[in-house]
Motif scaffolding. Sequence first.
Motif, short mmCIF file in Angstrom:
data_model
loop_
_atom_site.label_atom_id
_atom_site.label_comp_id
_atom_site.label_asym_id
_atom_site.label_seq_id
_atom_site.Cartn_x
_atom_site.Cartn_y
_atom_site.Cartn_z
N PHE A 197 0.86 -1.18 0.00
CA PHE A 197 0.00 0.00 0.00
C PHE A 197 0.90 1.23 0.00
N TYR A 198 0.31 2.38 -0.23
CA TYR A 198 1.07 3.62 -0.24
C TYR A 198 0.60 4.53 0.90
N LYS A 199 1.59 5.10 1.57
CA LYS A 199 1.30 6.10 2.61
C LYS A 199 1.55 7.47 2.01
N ILE A 200 0.54 8.31 2.00
CA ILE A 200 0.63 9.65 1.43
C ILE A 200 0.95 10.63 2.56
N TYR A 201 1.98 11.42 2.37
CA TYR A 201 2.47 12.31 3.43
C TYR A 201 2.56 13.74 2.88
N GLU A 202 1.81 14.64 3.51
CA GLU A 202 1.83 16.05 3.15
C GLU A 202 2.35 16.85 4.35
N PRO A 203 3.67 16.95 4.52
CA PRO A 203 4.23 17.53 5.75
C PRO A 203 3.92 19.00 5.97
N LEU A 204 3.58 19.73 4.91
CA LEU A 204 3.32 21.16 5.06
C LEU A 204 1.83 21.49 5.04
N ASN A 205 1.00 20.48 5.21
CA ASN A 205 -0.44 20.73 5.32
C ASN A 205 -0.71 21.45 6.65
N PRO A 206 -1.28 22.66 6.61
CA PRO A 206 -1.52 23.39 7.87
C PRO A 206 -2.45 22.64 8.82
N GLU A 207 -3.32 21.79 8.25
CA GLU A 207 -4.22 21.00 9.09
C GLU A 207 -3.52 19.67 9.41
N LYS A 208 -2.99 19.60 10.63
CA LYS A 208 -2.12 18.48 10.98
C LYS A 208 -2.81 17.13 10.84
N GLN A 209 -4.11 17.08 11.09
CA GLN A 209 -4.82 15.80 11.05
C GLN A 209 -4.95 15.24 9.64
N TRP A 210 -4.68 16.08 8.62
CA TRP A 210 -4.83 15.62 7.24
C TRP A 210 -3.49 15.41 6.55
N ARG A 211 -2.43 15.29 7.33
CA ARG A 211 -1.11 15.12 6.71
C ARG A 211 -0.90 13.71 6.16
#
Length: 962
Positions: A197-211
Amino acid sequence: MITPQTLYEATNNGLDILLYYYPQARDCAGTRKKFKARSGEDDASAMLRQGRNGVWKFIDFGDTGHEQDPIEVCMNLENVKFSEAIVKLAGMFNVRDELNRSVNKPEFSEGAASQDQAEGCRYYELTQEFSKSQLEVLGPRVTAEHCKALHWYLAKWVSLPVKNRTIKKKHSTDTYPIFMRECLVEEARDGKPEKKFYKIYEPLNPEKQWRFSYTPEGVKPKDYINGLSELKVAYKKLNDVEEKSFFADPANEGKPYKSKKLPEAFICSGERDALCVRSLGYHPIWFNSETYKMSDSEYREVMKYVEVLYNIPDIDSTGKAKGTELALRFLDILTIWLPKWLSDYRDRRGKPRKDFRDWIEIRHENKDFKNLMLSALPAKFWTERQTGKNKAKEYNVDTVCLHYFLRLNGFYKLRDRKAGTSRFIRISGNIVSRVTGADVRQFIHTWASEHFLSREIRNVLLNSPRLSDSVLENLEEIELDFTNFTSTSQMFFFPRMTLEVTGSGIIEHKGTATALNHYVWDDDVLQHNVKLLPDLFTITRDDTDPDRPHFDFTVNTTASKVFDYLINASRVHWRKELEESLEDMTLEDAQAYRQEHKFDIAGPNLSPDEIEEQKQNLINKIFTIGYTLHRFKSPSRPWAPHAMDNKIGDEGECNGRSGKSLIFTLMMQFLKTVKLSGRNPKLMDNNHWNEQVTRHTDLLFIDDCDRYLNIGLFYDLITSEMTVNPKYSQSYNIPFEDRPKLAFSTNYVPVNFDPSTDARLLYMVFSDYYHERTEDNDYNESRSVRDDFGKDLFGRAYTDDEWNQDINFFLQCCRFYLSVAQEPIKLLPPMGNIVKRKYKADMGTNFEDWANYYFAPDSGNLDRVIPREKAFEDYKTYSGVNKITTQRFTRSLKAFVALCPYIEELNPSDMCNAQNRIVRKVDDVAKDMIYLKSIPMPTEAAAPSTPVEVPLWETSPGNPPY
């Protein structure tokens, strides 16, 4: 990422930095003037000048003579490295590399889904080409090769699930990278494809819960260790090489090859920490959440491949708790605790730095990490080795690891700098217990038994001198903050939670490991399981008059017995409501009314004004309780609660039995209280009267104060520091902010209502609803607080629910007080009866009887001047009292005038001289006069003229009587 350029742009080209370190150079900047860089220098030899690039430089001709930029100055003076200097200066000058929603955002596109893009599925396009700025987001040393090693990709775009044959894509940018990691679940085998599976990581998303998110849905297993598959591959590669080398050596012909383990691996707290560890050349593993609990089988699986397993937890409260838990579950794990100074620096969001990526941004050399590894310890506190030909096991105690094990279990030595002493303690969450060396040894022996250590090891522990008190003295010393308040909040500690009360609400901190960083002694924990309840009362505010806001009161529920008691203790008109107004009712109807309105502050038998008076009495009590529960001492609000009876009695009459002392007794559940009897008017003549008080005392309660106890002697204690003089010990001072608040209860009114007294006392007035019937009063019955409830408040018969209701009431009182604590508001009760009691006390029975006769409406002594001396002598003759001063006589006279219904004023101002005195000549001698002006009667009700009585004194020529 903060660069020197951004730092200089925010600090006036670095001049602010140089002036921070050399404030004496302020007048020299931009001139040829020199200044002394070091104290004690004979000649000024340093200067500041601006370089060609605009950045200010420091030159010290008395030292190297070389130019230093502001960062170099910081490095030299603070003894830090370049990266640490940038972070330190950024924190000092509030320079932040914060996320900007207008910059740190992805690009979006939308279009029709292709034929092979299924409804409800997500799609993406990956690459392993990373820009420099994208890699910097992951870590200062991270390269594309490190990302590839851990199967990280950059998503050129990733879609939302296809919906209605439309695909919406989110595109990576340099300022908003989207990373995806390929996570292997099962290898391909027996013709089955690999499962991943793939883990999607958005480290600069201001909404921490959606990173973080995952795709495809349903593939990620519940339990999964990131990096484990890569660790297995590294293990296989190592042994492939080693095995080939082993069999290439002729000396090993015929010998079996034994697999070798990797030297170490590191448990990391997140994706970026793992990449930073990989950038140092080591193998990381990490979990999908910080609270993931590694199982025994997972631990055994990892240890198949490595010799030593390290853990690098975050140093916030959650990280410390989980790191400690893991260390105590698997004793062989070595924990790398990041240094405490790391949290002194701020990250790009202005929050304390806490994780490994934060650390490596400041210290990114390999030798720095090697030093961290050298400081890591296991919780296993014994060693074993084989000795002799028979390979017998020999056990020993590792003192360093033993003390580390004890520290993990909360054992420390507490240093009390103010007292100059230290003691053994144990910390559980934020609850602190006092322990002895024997307690520590017993804990270790019990732990060894419960964890089934061998008899040989337990014998070593029992016989080891390394568990002696002298060795335990070397336990880590710690200082703790036992402050449980701020100027705007108050904390209450319970076994399973901490409640933080503020003016806007009550914040629930679950568990005892609170992030508040405030500690409490175990004997100060309120041993009740509390559940927050809806508001028991509502206090509304009307600011029509901004100088005198009005507060109104509504009872929501009377579930709390303490609340019920205070309602009745505020019912100053209870006799009218519950006796006089019910005289014409049948016995049954009267009983029904009393039962229906048993705890009612606003009964229908009262007038609006009477209800208002009772409400204000109750609001005052709630305000005062909140003030008392708030441990913060404000120099602008140095008040001492003062509880007294509302009932007007005769001179010296001691009412009592109204329940006024009970409220302070109940608050002792929340406050460490020293209670003293105020019945002794010479209480403070004892030099050791307050010897029980310490800086840990919350409340000093002087109960049942005698009529002649001089409360004025306590005034300095209310507003300043307190000197404690214990017997057989040296006296010491407790600062104002640490000393206890004071409170008083009395059956009498204060001797004075002067400004000095009013500024210090926070009055509370208690009705006589609770009272004792005697032969000397007119009560119909006796009534106590216990009679209302059939049990004592906070007594042994109290249920958990009753405790919960009452605790909620006290918390809500504290919340109300804090809601107005920052304003110049002091909510006092209606003081009418108290003032009347004060006047009656000032008069005394003898004077009141004399004045009623002497200044009767038909006495002829109203509306005329009378020599004060003459009236004074007449009073002494009447009363037979000779030891009385003219000041005491004047005070009694003023009290009589204040209470007399037919007298308007004493000594009208239009008759007084500049000194507010009426002076007339009697026999050519100037004398002080008194003049009691009566209230004019309406014309139609005027009384017929009466003959003028013989004057009490003869008038002199030119001084006609008034």
